[in-house]
Structures are given as structure tokens and as C-alpha cells.
Scaffold this motif. Structure first.
Motif, short mmCIF file in Angstrom:
data_model
loop_
_atom_site.label_atom_id
_atom_site.label_comp_id
_atom_site.label_asym_id
_atom_site.label_seq_id
_atom_site.Cartn_x
_atom_site.Cartn_y
_atom_site.Cartn_z
N ILE A 1 18.18 31.94 12.11
CA ILE A 1 19.16 32.87 12.67
C ILE A 1 18.48 34.16 13.15
CG2 ILE A 1 21.12 31.99 11.35
CD1 ILE A 1 20.83 34.29 9.45
N PHE A 2 17.28 34.43 12.68
CA PHE A 2 16.63 35.67 13.10
C PHE A 2 15.71 35.52 14.30
CE2 PHE A 2 17.56 36.24 8.53
CZ PHE A 2 18.53 37.23 8.69
N VAL A 3 15.55 34.30 14.77
CA VAL A 3 14.65 34.09 15.90
C VAL A 3 15.01 34.95 17.12
CG1 VAL A 3 13.91 32.40 17.62
CG2 VAL A 3 13.78 31.85 15.20
N PRO A 4 16.31 35.06 17.48
CA PRO A 4 16.61 35.90 18.64
C PRO A 4 16.14 37.34 18.46
CG PRO A 4 18.52 34.60 18.04
CD PRO A 4 17.50 34.38 16.97
N GLN A 5 16.33 37.89 17.27
CA GLN A 5 15.90 39.27 17.07
C GLN A 5 14.39 39.40 17.18
OE1 GLN A 5 17.68 40.43 13.30
NE2 GLN A 5 19.34 41.44 14.42
N ILE A 6 13.70 38.41 16.64
CA ILE A 6 12.24 38.45 16.74
C ILE A 6 11.83 38.40 18.21
CG2 ILE A 6 10.16 37.12 16.23
CD1 ILE A 6 11.38 36.37 13.57
N MET A 7 12.48 37.54 18.96
CA MET A 7 12.15 37.42 20.39
C MET A 7 12.45 38.72 21.12
SD MET A 7 10.87 34.53 21.24
CE MET A 7 10.63 32.88 20.66
N CYS B 1 4.52 42.65 10.16
CA CYS B 1 4.48 41.59 11.16
C CYS B 1 5.87 40.98 11.35
CB CYS B 1 3.51 40.50 10.75
SG CYS B 1 4.09 39.53 9.34
N GLY B 2 6.02 40.17 12.38
CA GLY B 2 7.32 39.59 12.71
C GLY B 2 7.90 38.72 11.60
N ALA B 3 7.03 38.11 10.78
CA ALA B 3 7.51 37.21 9.74
C ALA B 3 8.27 37.96 8.65
CB ALA B 3 6.35 36.45 9.13
N ARG B 4 7.99 39.27 8.55
CA ARG B 4 8.69 40.04 7.52
C ARG B 4 10.07 40.46 7.99
NH1 ARG B 4 3.18 43.22 5.85
NH2 ARG B 4 2.12 41.64 7.05
N LEU B 5 10.26 40.35 9.28
CA LEU B 5 11.51 40.80 9.87
C LEU B 5 12.75 40.12 9.30
CD1 LEU B 5 11.24 42.71 12.49
CD2 LEU B 5 12.53 40.89 13.49
N PRO B 6 12.74 38.79 9.12
CA PRO B 6 13.92 38.15 8.55
C PRO B 6 14.29 38.74 7.19
CG PRO B 6 12.45 36.49 9.42
CD PRO B 6 11.74 37.80 9.54
N ALA C 1 21.18 44.00 6.38
CA ALA C 1 22.56 43.65 6.70
C ALA C 1 23.40 43.62 5.42
CB ALA C 1 22.61 42.31 7.41
N ALA C 2 22.80 43.18 4.32
CA ALA C 2 23.57 43.06 3.09
C ALA C 2 23.82 44.41 2.41
CB ALA C 2 22.86 42.12 2.12
N GLU D 1 8.39 34.57 5.76
CA GLU D 1 9.78 34.17 5.98
C GLU D 1 10.30 33.36 4.81
OE1 GLU D 1 7.23 33.28 7.90
OE2 GLU D 1 7.82 32.98 10.00
N ALA D 2 9.38 32.71 4.09
CA ALA D 2 9.81 31.85 2.99
C ALA D 2 10.56 32.64 1.93
CB ALA D 2 8.61 31.15 2.37
N VAL D 3 10.37 33.96 1.91
CA VAL D 3 11.13 34.79 0.98
C VAL D 3 12.62 34.60 1.26
CG1 VAL D 3 11.68 37.17 0.35
CG2 VAL D 3 9.30 36.50 0.71
N VAL D 4 12.96 34.62 2.55
CA VAL D 4 14.36 34.46 2.93
C VAL D 4 14.83 33.03 2.68
CG1 VAL D 4 15.94 34.48 4.88
CG2 VAL D 4 14.36 36.35 4.55
N ALA D 5 13.97 32.06 3.02
CA ALA D 5 14.35 30.66 2.81
C ALA D 5 14.64 30.44 1.33
CB ALA D 5 13.24 29.74 3.28
#
Ligand code: GDP
Ligand code: MG
Length: 684
Positions: free
Chosen positions: A363-369, A443-448, A455-456, A591-595
Motif C-alpha cells: 500500500i505504500f508503493v505509491p508514496q515511495i514512487m 532510506c525508502g524502505a523505512r518509509l512504510p 497515520a496511526a 519494510e519487514a517491520v511493517v509486514a
């Protein structure tokens, strides 16, 4: 029959743009030096011959100082490409020809691509190509790489050159330019003669080696394997020249090369611009690099970027994908699995593991892009070079160089190429220091992770919170720089001379390639690393150590491991076992933190979208705890890919372990200060 053509030229002259045009690949192009630090290879398309094109890092001369320059020079000398395609930035011809005069000494066929002809014409300058060709004695093809103009002719010309060499019985007669003044030329001839008659070693092109030997270039002396007798011949010649010109030997050669170039340029280039008049770029720079305004403007630019990314544009796309992945797709899959009579565990794996894990990240791919698209605009327009220049002024005061800032800015995309970009630093100490600091840049991976927690817990100030984390990363990097400079890496920062490229209006194609180049990694990672991680996380939360399925997740393998390490994080505010497990899996990929959060908080109900995930998080996080958790995620040791890059570039286990140890300790301390400090002032 394979032909090899090497693209050689100054940094930022358009080599990679040309490479992409010719090979159809999408390598990273940027309007600043130091973007290509490794060589890249590709096959020329639309030619029946097999032509291998090699894109080399940019170099100013064949006397290398930094690692990337050595890569480029060794390639040309040792791997002997069939043709050297020398790309010359027509708008900066004097400086670019400096390298050309050296390439012409190598005895390898050279074709010149006179690039940026569009900018030259826009400026109103004119170059008489046939005159210049005659002066330099090699073919010159005008090109505008970013518009694809001239690229085909260029490759055809190079092909024609190798083929004529191959079919003729004589060796190609390359021009010997008389570049230097008589006395210098005489010394060169003496050394060349000695090399032919006395010293048997012919590893390098004669004239070039003679110049290098006279200049006292140590790597060449060593590699040529010449003994003391050679040194005995060369040294008196050098001493004599230095005495006659009353200058050191390298400056004598450099001066005379520039004199030669200015004669050639004087005869073939007509400049319109009267010196003293300001170009448009100069005028923009008066404001953007202004002593007082520069840094506030830089921060403003970054702030606007984050506001747009996490404001309306970003959240709009998120809701859509969120609903699709986590509700529609999950529902459909469940129904299908029911129909197929799949076992419960399989349904749990697919819906509760894989879809929950991937869904929480995709779901965060658009923001990263979007973020990468903005970064691409900043880079391609030339603003990022200014940022490095501005930062140099600031960093110099604390013993760092603007050269360290370039890898750091690249680190906003991904730490791995950023760590590799430290190769532009000549000094080993500066390089090690920069490698340690670069992962602090978010880096971008921390963004999610930020996107989810912001957001929460900070619904109304998401972009400010995320912006603050990026700034925090930079501040920690700078403070660490000061600290390490004062203790382990004592010394002066290396001088930073960067020529500011002119501002350019980015092309949509360039921006898209650039954004995609950085962004595709995330999608690829989701399909591979995160996919595998989701399966493992699902397994770890479903089974206990005795491999029986558990009813209560806190009895699972992850529950046990998480509870075991949780006390380490308790003083930071996130002593819950789920946070500990998430941070552990974050080592695989951030990103695995979010997963992990997505899977561990999936209460087994189908159709959990991120709103429900956030609600679960709110059960054991407060805004302050969430901020401390994000801080820790930002600063602690980078993911395994970055770890490998650090190891490769440091080439030492000791330094690698020091780097990640330092980063993790810093993360703990900063998160501790934030959480405990926040509690002291009553933030909860
Ligand atoms: P490299 O460092 O030599 O690989 O250079 P790049 O290929 O990364 O290009 C540097 C910058 O110059 C980029 O912003 C390109 O878009 C731009 N550029 C490349 N070729 C041309 C050209 O022919 N004309 C103009 N106006 N810009 C160009
Ligand atoms: Mg390049």
C-alpha cells in the motif's frame, strides 16, 4: 565477433544518458558528478554486429586520485576496448578536452562525441566541427544524448573505425599530437627511445607511459615494472625540466596541455557570451546558494516534498490499494480457498501470512514512487548539486566534506548504492566515516514504517512527523560525524571542488526512468524478500518450538523470542514482544517491520485493512512510544543488503562490525532520550 566500445568522459557530460540511449537500458542518470561509480555494460541495440558498450565512471584525467578514477583508467589501459568513445561536453569544452589530450596518447582508436549540442546552440555558441576534427585528428560526431540525436551515427563511426583497422594490414596510424613545448617533447622522445631500445617492458602505450614516467606517476612506475636504471634516466630529465620552467613537473604538463587546448579552442569555437554576463543558472544560483537563504530554502524544498508525498496525493492512493489488497483480494482468496476445500492452515498461511504481510507494505508503493519522483526532479534539474555545495559550507566547519553529502542524499533512495557512492572519496578515513554515517539517512524502505505509525498516531501532522524523522537522521549523522572526527577519524576533511552543472529542465522520460530505477527495487523486494519473510513470520507466530500449532500467539516461537529480548527495548517504550520481533525481522529488510506488524496484529479475521491494523497498534503504543519506535527503526543497523555493502566497501570485518554496532547503540541512546525525555515533560 564482439566489439567493445568504452564510454569515457568527465563526470556529468552525459555518458550514462548516451549509454541508455544506445543500449536501451535504464541506468541511473543524474545531473551531478559521481552518479556512476561502477562500470556498467550493455549491448548496443539495432546493430547486427555484437557491440558491447561499457559505461565508465566519470574522470577528469588519466592520473587517478579516487577509486572510481582508478576503475575507469584501469579498464581503458588493461582491458583495451576496441574504441574509446570520448564524450565531450560541448558547453564546457576546454575542461573536457584535457582528458581528450590524454586519451589520444593511448594509441587506442578514439571517436569524440561532442555532446550537449542542444545546450550549446541554445547558448548561441558555435563549434566548427571539421576544424576541430583536423586539429585533433580524430572523428567527431555531434550529439544530444538526451534527445537521442547522433547516437546511432556515433556507434556507426566507431564500428567503421574498428572494421577498417581489422581489414587493413597496417596498424591504424593514429595522429601524434604535438601538445607540449619543444623541450618537453624532447624529453618525452628520449624516454620513448629508452623504452623501445633499452627497457623491454611494453605494457603501456609508449608516449603515454613516457609522460606518466616523467610526471613520476607512481602507479605507472610500479606497474611498468621498470628498474632503477630507468629511474636513473628519468629523474635527471625531470629535474632539468623543473628547473627550466621553475615549476613542479605535474604543473608543467598540465599548463602546457591547457595552453594547447586553448589554441585549439580558439581556432574552432566561437563563443557568443561576453564574459561577465550572468547566465540564467548564475542568476538562479544567486538566490538558491545565497549564504543566508540557502539552508532555509533547502529545508523548505524538503518540507514541501514531504507534504505533497504524504498529504493528499499519497493518502488518496493508499486507501484505494489498501482496500483492494486487504479487503477485496483477501475476501476473494478466502472464498476460493473454501470452495477448493483447502486446509485451514493453508488458508491461514495465504490470507493471514502472505496477503497480510505483502498488503501492509504494497500500500505504500505509491508514496515511495512519489517521493522518488520528487527526488528525481531535484537531481535532474541540478538542485541537488547545489544542496551538496551548500552543505559543504556547513559541514566543512565540523570537519566533513560536501563530498560526503552526496552519498548521504543518495541514501534517501537506498543505502546500498549510497554506500557504494562513497568511492568518490579519495581519502580512506573520510570514506570509512561516510560509510558509517550514510545509513542514518532514512532510506525508502523505512518509509512504510513511518507511514503506518504516523497515520496511526499523528493523523493530523503526518508529513511534519515524517519530515522530522528525516531531519533527525541528518542531525544524528552530522553529530556522529563531529564525534567520530574528534576521536577515531582524526584529520582534515578532503577538499571538495564540485563544479555546479547548469540548471536543466528535467525530461519526463528521464524522471520516469529515474523514479522507476529506484522504485522497482521495492516491488521486486516485496515479491521476493518480503514474501519469504511473510511466510517465516507466519510460521513463527503459528507454531511453538515443539512445532505444534498454538492458540495464543504469545506462546509461539516469535512470542518466546520476542519476550526474551523485549526487556532490552522496555526502557525505550516498546517492550512489547511484537515490537521486538518486528525489529529483528527488520534486519532482513526494513519494510519487514511493517509486514511483521501486519501479520502479528492480524487477529485472524478476514478483511483487515490498515485501519484495523492501526487500531491494534493503538492498544500498546502511545504517540510518544510510536515516535521512539520510529526513531529506533530509523537509526539502528541497516538491512542485510546494506550490511553486505558496508562489508564489501570497508573490506574489513572489524570496521563493518564497528559500523553496525555504532549505529545500533546510537539508535538505542537516541530512542531512550526521546522516550524518557518525553515522559519527563509529560508527553505520556
Ligand atoms: P554522466 O555523469 O556522464 O553519466 O552524465 P549523465 O548521463 O548522468 O547526464 C548528466 C546530465 O546531463 C543529466 O541531467 C542529463 O539529462 C543531461 N544531459 C545528458 N546529455 C545531454 C544533452 O545532450 N543535452 C542536454 N541539454 N542535457 C544532457
Ligand atoms: Mg553516469
Amino acid at each position: 565477433m564482439t566489439y567493445r566500445f568504452a564510454l569515457v568522459g568527465n563526470p556529468n557530460c552525459g555518458k550514462t544518458t548516451l549509454f541508455n540511449e544506445v543500449t536501451g537500458s535504464t541506468q541511473h542518470v543524474g545531473n551531478w558528478p559521481g552518479v556512476t561509480v561502477e562500470k556498467k555494460e550493455g549491448k548496443a541495440r539495432r546493430f547486427k554486429e555484437h557491440i558491447q558498450i561499457v559505461d565508465l565512471p566519470g574522470i577528469y584525467s588519466l592520473s587517478p586520485y579516487s577509486l572510481e578514477e582508478i576503475i575507469a583508467r584501469d579498464y581503458i589501459l588493461d582491458e583495451k576496448p576496441d574504441v574509446v568513445i570520448n564524450i565531450v561536453d560541448a558547453t564546457n569544452i576546454e575542461r573536457n578536452l584535457y582528458l581528450t589530450t590524454q586519451l589520444l596518447e593511448l594509441g587506442i582508436p578514439v571517436v569524440i562525441a561532442l555532446n550537449m549540442m542542444d545546450s550549446l546552440e541554445a547558448k548561441g555558441d558555435k563549434i566548427e566541427i571539421s576544424k576541430l576534427e583536423k586539429e585533433l585528428g580524430v572523428p567527431i560526431i555531434p550529439t544530444s544524448a538526451n534527445k537521442g540525436m547522433g547516437a546511432r551515427e556515433l556507434i556507426e563511426k566507431a564500428l567503421q573505425m574498428v572494421q577498417s583497422v581489422a581489414t587493413s594490414t597496417e596498424t591504424l596510424s593514429l595522429p601524434t599530437l604535438v601538445i607540449f613545448e619543444e623541450k618537453v617533447e624532447e624529453s618525452i622522445s628520449l624516454v620513448v627511445d629508452a623504452m623501445i631500445h633499452k627497457w623491454s617492458n611494453h605494457r603501456y602505450p609508449l608516449r603515454w607511459a613516457a609522460v606518466k614516467l616523467l610526471e613520476g606517476d607512481e602507479t605507472v612506475v610500479v606497474k611498468t615494472g621498470l628498474g632503477n636504471d630507468a629511474i636513473d634516466v628519468i629523474r635527471p630529465l625531470r629535474d632539468q625540466l623543473e628547473k627550466e620552467y621553475d615549476n613542479d613537473i605535474e604543473s608543467i604538463f598540465a599548463d602546457q596541455r591547457y595552453k594547447y587546448i586553448s589554441r585549439v579552442v580558439g581556432r574552432s569555437v566561437r563563443k557568443k557570451r561576453i564574459s561577465g554576463e550572468l547566465t540564467v543558472s548564475d542568476k538562479i544560483d544567486k538566490i538558491l546558494t545565497n549564504r543566508i537563504l540557502a539552508i532555509p530554502l533547502f529545508l523548505l524544498v524538503m518540507y514541501v516534498m514531504f507534504t505533497i508525498t504524504f498529504g493528499f496525493v499519497g493518502s488518496f492512493t493508499i486507501d484505494f490499494i489498501d482496500h483492494f489488497m486487504n479487503v477485496t483480494l483477501a475476501d476473494m482468496t478466502t472464498t476460493l480457498l473454501h470452495l477448493a476445500g483447502a486446509a485451514d492452515w493453508l488458508e491461514s498461511l495465504i490470507v493471514g501470512g502472505i496477503i497480510a504481510g505483502l498488503g501492509s507494505i504494497l500500500i505504500f508503493v505509491p508514496q515511495i514512487m512519489i517521493l522518488f519522483f520528487f527526488l528525481a526532479i531535484l537531481e535532474d534539474s541540478g538542485y541537488m548539486s547545489r544542496a551538496a555545495f551548500i552543505m559543504d559550507r556547513l559541514l566543512r566547519k565540523i570537519g566533513l566534506s560536501g563530498k560526503s553529502f552526496i552519498p548521504m542524499i543518495m541514501g534517501i533512495g537506498c543505502s546500498v548504492p549510497a554506500i557504494m557512492a562513497t568511492r568518490t572519496l579519495e581519502n580512506e578515513k573520510d570514506r570509512r566515516l561516510t560509510i558509517i554515517l550514510t545509513p542514518f539517512i532514512s532510506c525508502g524502505a523505512r518509509l512504510p514504517v513511518y507511514a503506518l505509525f504516523a497515520a496511526a498516531f499523528f493523523a493530523t501532522s503526518q508529513s511534519t512527523v515524517i519530515f522530522s524523522l528525516y531531519i533527525l537522521g541528518m542531525v544524528v549523522a552530522i553529530l556522529s560525524g563531529i564525534l567520530l572526527r574528534k576521536t577515531i577519524f582524526k584529520g582534515e576533511a578532503e577538499p571538495f571542488v564540485m563544479e555546479l552543472p547548469p540548471y536543466r529542465i528535467p525530461t519526463l522520460k528521464g524522471l520516469t526512468i529515474h523514479m522507476w530505477d529506484r522504485g522497482k527495487g521495492f516491488i521486486k523486494k516485496a515479491g521476493t524478500v518480503i514474501f519469504a519473510a511473510s511466510v517465516i513470520i507466519w510460521f513463527g507466530q503459528t507454531f511453538s518450538f515443539s512445532l505444534s500449532q498454538v492458540d495464543d500467539v504469545s506462546d509461539s516461537i516469535f512470542g518466546a523470542v520476542g519476550n526474551f529480548i523485549a526487556p532490552v527495548f522496555a526502557p525505550l517504550g516498546f517492550g512489547d514482544w511484537r515490537s521486538s520481533v518486528a525489529l529483528l525481522t527488520g534486519f532482513v529488510a526494513k519494510e519487514a517491520v511493517v509486514a511483521t506488524m501486519g501479520i502479528l496484529n492480524n487477529l485472524g479475521e478476514v478483511g483487515e485493512d490498515s485501519v484495523q491494523l492501526m487500531a491494534s497498534l493503538q492498544l500498546y503504543f502511545t504517540p510518544l512510544k510510536a515516535y521512539a519506535f520510529m526513531t529506533f527503526t530509523l537509526l539502528y543497523m541497516p538491512c542485510i543488503a546494506a550490511f553486505a555493502a558496508i562489508k564489501r566497501e570497508m573490506n574489513s570485518w572489524k570496521w563493518t562490525l564497528f559500523a553496525v554496532g555504532y549505529q545500533t547503540a546510537t539508535a538505542w541512546i537516541v530512542a531512550f532520550i526521546i522516550y524518557q525525555g518525553g515522559r519527563l515533560v509529560g508527553l505520556g
